[in-house]
Design a protein around this motif. Structure first.
Motif, PDB file in Angstrom:
ATOM      1  N   ALA A  69      11.860  -4.736 -13.690  1.00  0.00           N
ATOM      2  CA  ALA A  69      10.452  -5.011 -14.406  1.00  0.00           C
ATOM      3  C   ALA A  69      10.301  -6.375 -13.919  1.00  0.00           C
ATOM      4  O   ALA A  69       9.309  -6.837 -13.508  1.00  0.00           O
ATOM      5  CB  ALA A  69      10.364  -4.776 -15.726  1.00  0.00           C
ATOM      6  N   ALA A  70      11.390  -7.086 -14.174  1.00  0.00           N
ATOM      7  CA  ALA A  70      11.325  -8.519 -13.984  1.00  0.00           C
ATOM      8  C   ALA A  70      11.244  -8.826 -12.528  1.00  0.00           C
ATOM      9  O   ALA A  70      10.689  -9.798 -12.020  1.00  0.00           O
ATOM     10  CB  ALA A  70      12.732  -9.305 -14.666  1.00  0.00           C
ATOM     11  N   LEU A  71      11.898  -8.172 -11.763  1.00  0.00           N
ATOM     12  CA  LEU A  71      11.896  -8.225 -10.320  1.00  0.00           C
ATOM     13  C   LEU A  71      10.573  -8.144  -9.765  1.00  0.00           C
ATOM     14  O   LEU A  71      10.079  -8.872  -8.998  1.00  0.00           O
ATOM     15  CB  LEU A  71      12.697  -7.230  -9.514  1.00  0.00           C
ATOM     16  N   GLY A  72       9.661  -7.110 -10.346  1.00  0.00           N
ATOM     17  CA  GLY A  72       8.198  -6.985 -10.174  1.00  0.00           C
ATOM     18  C   GLY A  72       7.651  -8.273 -10.425  1.00  0.00           C
ATOM     19  O   GLY A  72       6.574  -8.504  -9.523  1.00  0.00           O
ATOM     20  N   GLY A  73       7.714  -8.737 -11.471  1.00  0.00           N
ATOM     21  CA  GLY A  73       7.240 -10.076 -11.879  1.00  0.00           C
ATOM     22  C   GLY A  73       7.451 -11.108 -10.972  1.00  0.00           C
ATOM     23  O   GLY A  73       6.467 -11.825 -10.775  1.00  0.00           O
ATOM     24  N   THR A  74       8.519 -10.922 -10.371  1.00  0.00           N
ATOM     25  CA  THR A  74       8.878 -12.134  -9.739  1.00  0.00           C
ATOM     26  C   THR A  74       8.205 -12.077  -8.074  1.00  0.00           C
ATOM     27  O   THR A  74       7.773 -12.919  -7.638  1.00  0.00           O
ATOM     28  CB  THR A  74      10.577 -12.304  -9.073  1.00  0.00           C
ATOM     29  N   LEU A  75       8.159 -10.815  -7.801  1.00  0.00           N
ATOM     30  CA  LEU A  75       7.581 -10.632  -6.661  1.00  0.00           C
ATOM     31  C   LEU A  75       5.837 -10.827  -6.599  1.00  0.00           C
ATOM     32  O   LEU A  75       5.323 -11.395  -5.841  1.00  0.00           O
ATOM     33  CB  LEU A  75       7.556  -8.975  -6.504  1.00  0.00           C
ATOM     34  N   ALA A  76       5.326 -10.469  -7.674  1.00  0.00           N
ATOM     35  CA  ALA A  76       4.192 -10.690  -8.099  1.00  0.00           C
ATOM     36  C   ALA A  76       3.769 -12.249  -8.347  1.00  0.00           C
ATOM     37  O   ALA A  76       2.846 -12.804  -7.379  1.00  0.00           O
ATOM     38  CB  ALA A  76       3.582 -10.439  -9.456  1.00  0.00           C
ATOM     39  N   ALA A  77       4.774 -13.171  -8.837  1.00  0.00           N
ATOM     40  CA  ALA A  77       4.682 -14.480  -8.703  1.00  0.00           C
ATOM     41  C   ALA A  77       4.750 -14.860  -7.215  1.00  0.00           C
ATOM     42  O   ALA A  77       3.723 -16.030  -6.934  1.00  0.00           O
ATOM     43  CB  ALA A  77       5.650 -15.289  -9.560  1.00  0.00           C
ATOM     44  N   PHE A  78       5.520 -14.557  -6.784  1.00  0.00           N
ATOM     45  CA  PHE A  78       5.813 -15.099  -5.142  1.00  0.00           C
ATOM     46  C   PHE A  78       4.571 -14.852  -4.417  1.00  0.00           C
ATOM     47  O   PHE A  78       4.152 -15.833  -3.875  1.00  0.00           O
ATOM     48  CB  PHE A  78       7.035 -14.119  -4.686  1.00  0.00           C
ATOM     49  N   GLU A  79       3.997 -13.482  -4.431  1.00  0.00           N
ATOM     50  CA  GLU A  79       2.755 -13.489  -3.614  1.00  0.00           C
ATOM     51  C   GLU A  79       1.703 -13.850  -4.093  1.00  0.00           C
ATOM     52  O   GLU A  79       0.741 -14.706  -3.302  1.00  0.00           O
ATOM     53  CB  GLU A  79       2.687 -12.004  -3.681  1.00  0.00           C
ATOM     54  N   ALA A  98       1.383 -17.080  -5.368  1.00  0.00           N
ATOM     55  CA  ALA A  98       1.619 -18.541  -5.054  1.00  0.00           C
ATOM     56  C   ALA A  98       1.235 -18.588  -3.481  1.00  0.00           C
ATOM     57  O   ALA A  98       0.426 -19.468  -2.925  1.00  0.00           O
ATOM     58  CB  ALA A  98       3.081 -18.842  -5.392  1.00  0.00           C
ATOM     59  N   VAL A  99       1.963 -17.428  -2.644  1.00  0.00           N
ATOM     60  CA  VAL A  99       1.650 -17.613  -1.237  1.00  0.00           C
ATOM     61  C   VAL A  99       0.142 -17.348  -1.009  1.00  0.00           C
ATOM     62  O   VAL A  99      -0.271 -18.343  -0.280  1.00  0.00           O
ATOM     63  CB  VAL A  99       2.648 -16.766  -0.547  1.00  0.00           C
ATOM     64  N   LYS A 100      -0.416 -16.499  -1.631  1.00  0.00           N
ATOM     65  CA  LYS A 100      -1.685 -16.491  -1.303  1.00  0.00           C
ATOM     66  C   LYS A 100      -2.719 -17.534  -1.815  1.00  0.00           C
ATOM     67  O   LYS A 100      -3.441 -18.015  -1.104  1.00  0.00           O
ATOM     68  CB  LYS A 100      -2.222 -15.128  -2.297  1.00  0.00           C
ATOM     69  N   TYR A 101      -2.326 -18.150  -2.877  1.00  0.00           N
ATOM     70  CA  TYR A 101      -3.169 -19.327  -3.264  1.00  0.00           C
ATOM     71  C   TYR A 101      -2.703 -20.467  -2.522  1.00  0.00           C
ATOM     72  O   TYR A 101      -3.861 -21.135  -2.235  1.00  0.00           O
ATOM     73  CB  TYR A 101      -2.669 -19.481  -4.964  1.00  0.00           C
ATOM     74  N   ALA A 102      -1.739 -20.810  -2.106  1.00  0.00           N
ATOM     75  CA  ALA A 102      -1.308 -21.810  -1.390  1.00  0.00           C
ATOM     76  C   ALA A 102      -2.146 -21.853   0.081  1.00  0.00           C
ATOM     77  O   ALA A 102      -2.297 -22.815   0.692  1.00  0.00           O
ATOM     78  CB  ALA A 102       0.297 -21.810  -1.093  1.00  0.00           C
ATOM     79  N   ARG A 103      -2.436 -20.408   0.355  1.00  0.00           N
ATOM     80  CA  ARG A 103      -2.954 -20.362   1.640  1.00  0.00           C
ATOM     81  C   ARG A 103      -4.458 -20.578   1.603  1.00  0.00           C
ATOM     82  O   ARG A 103      -5.475 -20.995   2.697  1.00  0.00           O
ATOM     83  CB  ARG A 103      -2.856 -19.033   2.307  1.00  0.00           C
ATOM     84  N   GLU A 104      -4.876 -20.058   0.449  1.00  0.00           N
ATOM     85  CA  GLU A 104      -6.460 -20.070   0.180  1.00  0.00           C
ATOM     86  C   GLU A 104      -7.107 -21.624  -0.343  1.00  0.00           C
ATOM     87  O   GLU A 104      -8.112 -22.102   0.193  1.00  0.00           O
ATOM     88  CB  GLU A 104      -6.852 -19.135  -0.768  1.00  0.00           C
ATOM     89  N   LYS A 105      -6.205 -22.129  -1.040  1.00  0.00           N
ATOM     90  CA  LYS A 105      -6.607 -23.478  -1.861  1.00  0.00           C
ATOM     91  C   LYS A 105      -6.673 -24.257  -0.743  1.00  0.00           C
ATOM     92  O   LYS A 105      -5.387 -24.779  -0.287  1.00  0.00           O
ATOM     93  CB  LYS A 105      -5.900 -23.692  -3.039  1.00  0.00           C
ATOM     94  N   THR A 106      -7.780 -25.284  -0.613  1.00  0.00           N
ATOM     95  CA  THR A 106      -7.751 -26.255   0.109  1.00  0.00           C
ATOM     96  C   THR A 106      -7.647 -27.807  -0.568  1.00  0.00           C
ATOM     97  O   THR A 106      -8.413 -27.683  -1.507  1.00  0.00           O
ATOM     98  CB  THR A 106      -8.758 -26.249   1.266  1.00  0.00           C
ATOM     99  N   HIS A 107      -7.282 -28.707   0.155  1.00  0.00           N
ATOM    100  CA  HIS A 107      -7.318 -29.991  -0.480  1.00  0.00           C
ATOM    101  C   HIS A 107      -7.216 -31.003   0.833  1.00  0.00           C
ATOM    102  O   HIS A 107      -6.700 -31.092   1.563  1.00  0.00           O
ATOM    103  CB  HIS A 107      -5.870 -30.310  -1.122  1.00  0.00           C
ATOM    104  N   ARG A 108      -8.454 -31.795   0.536  1.00  0.00           N
ATOM    105  CA  ARG A 108      -8.914 -32.442   1.642  1.00  0.00           C
ATOM    106  C   ARG A 108      -8.889 -31.816   3.078  1.00  0.00           C
ATOM    107  O   ARG A 108      -8.374 -32.536   4.147  1.00  0.00           O
ATOM    108  CB  ARG A 108      -7.902 -33.748   1.958  1.00  0.00           C
TER     109      ARG A 108
END
Lengths: 379, 251
Positions: free
Chosen positions: A245-255, A257-267
């Motif tokens: 269950a913790a592993l699944g949470g880790t995967l969710a956190a990972f995914e 973060a990657v999704k947000y890092a690609r979508e969120k723009t700065h300058r």
């Protein structure tokens, strides 16, 4: 050494991912807000045979091994910690019956459990006890063909569903800790309102009150005084569920973060272009991969347990790591999101609340480390 | 009823990485095409309502023996595979020839279902070619099917509407992805897939020789580059006018 999934294992993983994404993800927020798993989700899980993955077909299971179980749990937990928690406690209870139950007990309690008609519980903890069986105060007094159970159990998963509950009490004649299978919702059995907890909503923890609950003698699980081995193996099997269950949470956190890092723009450019974010993404990948292989290996080990104490030490190590790891991963992923990560509109907010459950349930992290250290230093 | 569902093994598209503007196929697992799974679901649904059996038919390299478990897990009763390395790179005409020869070898197939196009090349030719070789009628772009005895009624999803046609079996039908939502197989269905009957043939068993060289070479599979006009607009009205000027709306 072989690190690839077989075709069947890949298909099981794909099946769980598809079900999680198509059926659970659209209602994951609702489950979190209402702290209740919709009936149709439980029915869908039963149809896919997710309630009895590691158990023999003879007892209603899917014969998919604990390796199959971890692959499914990971995907379910990725979208809903609450459902994962429900599944973990259920599988733990069934695991104890599978290992110590008589033929009749397995047929009577495992078949409806594996088919998802019943959701099983495992009740050891009491208001006055943590992990020490000696402190147990619930009692079982023999009266003819029955044992009469009295006592209070704390933080019991799935206590509000019909089905079997593996329960621990001191047999009054010998004073020995002994395990029984109790039919939940039978006369004298009552429950509290679910505890309102920080995360993994939908996976409900309740207190159970046993007031002269009659348990037939044939529902003794193992022998009088065999409570500790049942507990040791049961809890160890349970750690497969909580770790994954913790592993699944880790995967969710990972995914997330990657999704947000690609979508969120700065300058004008995605924040994924910044090194500070890239380092966090790398940390998340490391955390996910390490937890993943520990959990997969634990699932494989559980398929063939030769020495329960050695397995318990392995499970404790994995649980200690994965429990803390998911909290770290969720924190890093929140950092990637910045202030947005604190908002309910963002999945990572729920993932973070679910994650903090990891180190505390099924034995706190420090207790796991003591088991690990003991297994090394006692040699 | 003997239903044949033809499926193609393709690389798992979600796992293909792009390097130097080219797809990297190393270590990419094989899977079955997405629309092929819709075709299988049609076959399994017909079998469930009308009885009979579903045979999944496929031609490809030796990975197919493993890949086909997906179809057997999702409800196919048995598999007939034609395996040869050259089939992995063969063109639509060769594959159609192989599949048609395999169908002739089977006992009285009455309905062959294809996905409208494969998940990789999407030539959309194989179904029609098989129908031509067998001299069976073919229905394309089927969005729903209804079977009454040996009469098949199909709705065809066309660009400007829907056409209802009837065809007498035996027939070939190619279906679109919107025809259904393929079921998710359960754990035991997956685990037992490998134990279902599977017949493996070589092209020679069908009296066929497959050219070893690929007949169709992919020179480039990049999407055509389009230049953005980068027009800055300040209001919805301006946007509407710009789209009208480009003949995108208000034609």
């Amino acid at each position: 050494m072989e690190f690839n999934l077989s075709k069947e294992q890949s298909l099981i993983q794909q099946m769980a991912r598809e079900f999680a994404e198509k059926s659970i993800a659209p209602v994951a927020k609702q489950i979190d807000e209402e702290s209740k798993i919709p009936e149709e989700i439980l029915a869908g899980m039963a149809e896919l045979e997710l309630f009895g993955i590691p158990f023999s077909e003879e007892y209603g299971g899917a014969d998919g091994g604990y390796d199959g179980y971890v692959l499914v749990m990971e995907q379910i937990a990725k979208v809903s910690g609450g459902i994962a928690m429900t599944m973990a406690a259920h599988t733990l209870g069934l695991g104890a019956i599978s290992a110590f139950g008589t033929e009749e007990q397995k047929k009577k309690y495992m078949v409806p459990g594996c088919k998802g008609k019943h959701i099983v519980s495992f009740a050891f903890t009491e208001p006055g006890t943590g992990s020490d069986p000696k402190q147990l105060s619930s009692t079982a007094k023999r009266d003819g063909d029955y044992y009469i159970l009295n006592g209070t159990k704390r933080f019991i998963s799935n206590a509000n569903f019909p089905g079997a509950m593996v329960v621990f009490a001191k047999e009054t004649e010998t004073g020995e800790v002994t395990a029984f299978i109790l039919d939940k919702l039978s006369p004298g059995y009552s429950i509290s309102e679910p505890w309102e907890k920080i995360g993994m909503h939908g996976g409900q923890l309740l207190d159970v009150y046993m007031k002269d609950v009659k348990v037939p003698v044939e529902n003794l699980l193992g022998k009088i005084g065999q409570g500790f081995p049942v507990l040791l193996l049961g809890i160890a099997l349970g750690k497969i569920g909580t770790s994954t269950a913790a592993l699944g949470g880790t995967l969710a956190a990972f995914e997330e973060a990657v999704k947000y890092a690609r979508e969120k723009t700065h300058r004008g450019q995605p924040i994924a272009k910044f090194q500070a974010i890239q380092l966090k993404i790398a940390d998340l990948a490391i955390k996910y991969e390490t937890a993943r292989w520990l959990c997969y290996r634990l699932g494989c080990l559980a398929n063939n347990i030769k020495d329960p104490a050695a397995f318990a030490a392995e499970a404790a190590l994995v649980k200690a790591y994965c429990g803390d790891n998911v909290v770290d991963a969720a924190r890093i992923a929140v950092d990637v999101h910045g202030s947005y990560g604190l908002m309910r509109d963002y999945t990572i907010e729920r993932v973070y609340r679910d994650a903090i459950i990891g180190p505390e349930i099924e034995g706190v992290a420090d207790m796991q480390k003591m088991i690990v250290a003991g297994s090394i230093l006692k040699k | 009823m003997n239903i044949v569902v033809a499926m193609k093994q393709i690389p798992d598209l979600q796992q293909i990485r792009i390097r130097n503007r080219k797809p990297v196929f190393d270590d990419v697992p094989m899977t079955l095409g997405a629309i092929d799974k819709n075709a299988l679901e049609v076959g399994v649904s017909i079998k469930e309502s009308q009885g009979g059996k579903v045979t999944v038919l496929s031609a490809g390299n030796e990975d197919l023996e493993d890949t086909i478990k997906e179809a057997l897990a999702a409800g196919a009763d048995e598999a007939l595979l034609v395996i040869d390395d050259a089939l992995a790179v063969a063109g639509s005409d060769v594959i159609a020839m192989v599949l048609a020869a395999a169908v002739k070898k089977m006992e009285a197939a009455e309905l062959i279902i294809f996905g409208e196009g494969s998940g990789d090349n999407y030539s959309g030719q194989v179904g029609s070619r098989v129908a031509a070789i067998l001299d069976w009628p073919q229905v394309g772009y089927a969005s729903s099917l209804e079977l009454n005895g040996n009469m098949l009624r199909a709705a065809r999803s066309l660009e400007d509407g829907e056409e209802i046609v009837e065809v007498t079996l035996p027939a070939v039908v190619t279906v679109i992805s919107g025809i259904n939502e393929p079921r998710i197989p359960s754990v035991t269905q997956i685990l037992k897939a490998g134990k279902k009957p599977k017949e493996v043939l070589e092209p020679e068993d069908l009296g066929l020789q497959i050219p070893a060289e690929a007949q169709v070479l992919s020179l480039s599979n990049l999407a055509p580059e389009s230049e953005r006009k980068q027009v800055v607009l300040k209001s919805v009205d301006e946007l509407v006018q710009a789209l009208k000027n480009e003949n995108v709306i208000g034609r």
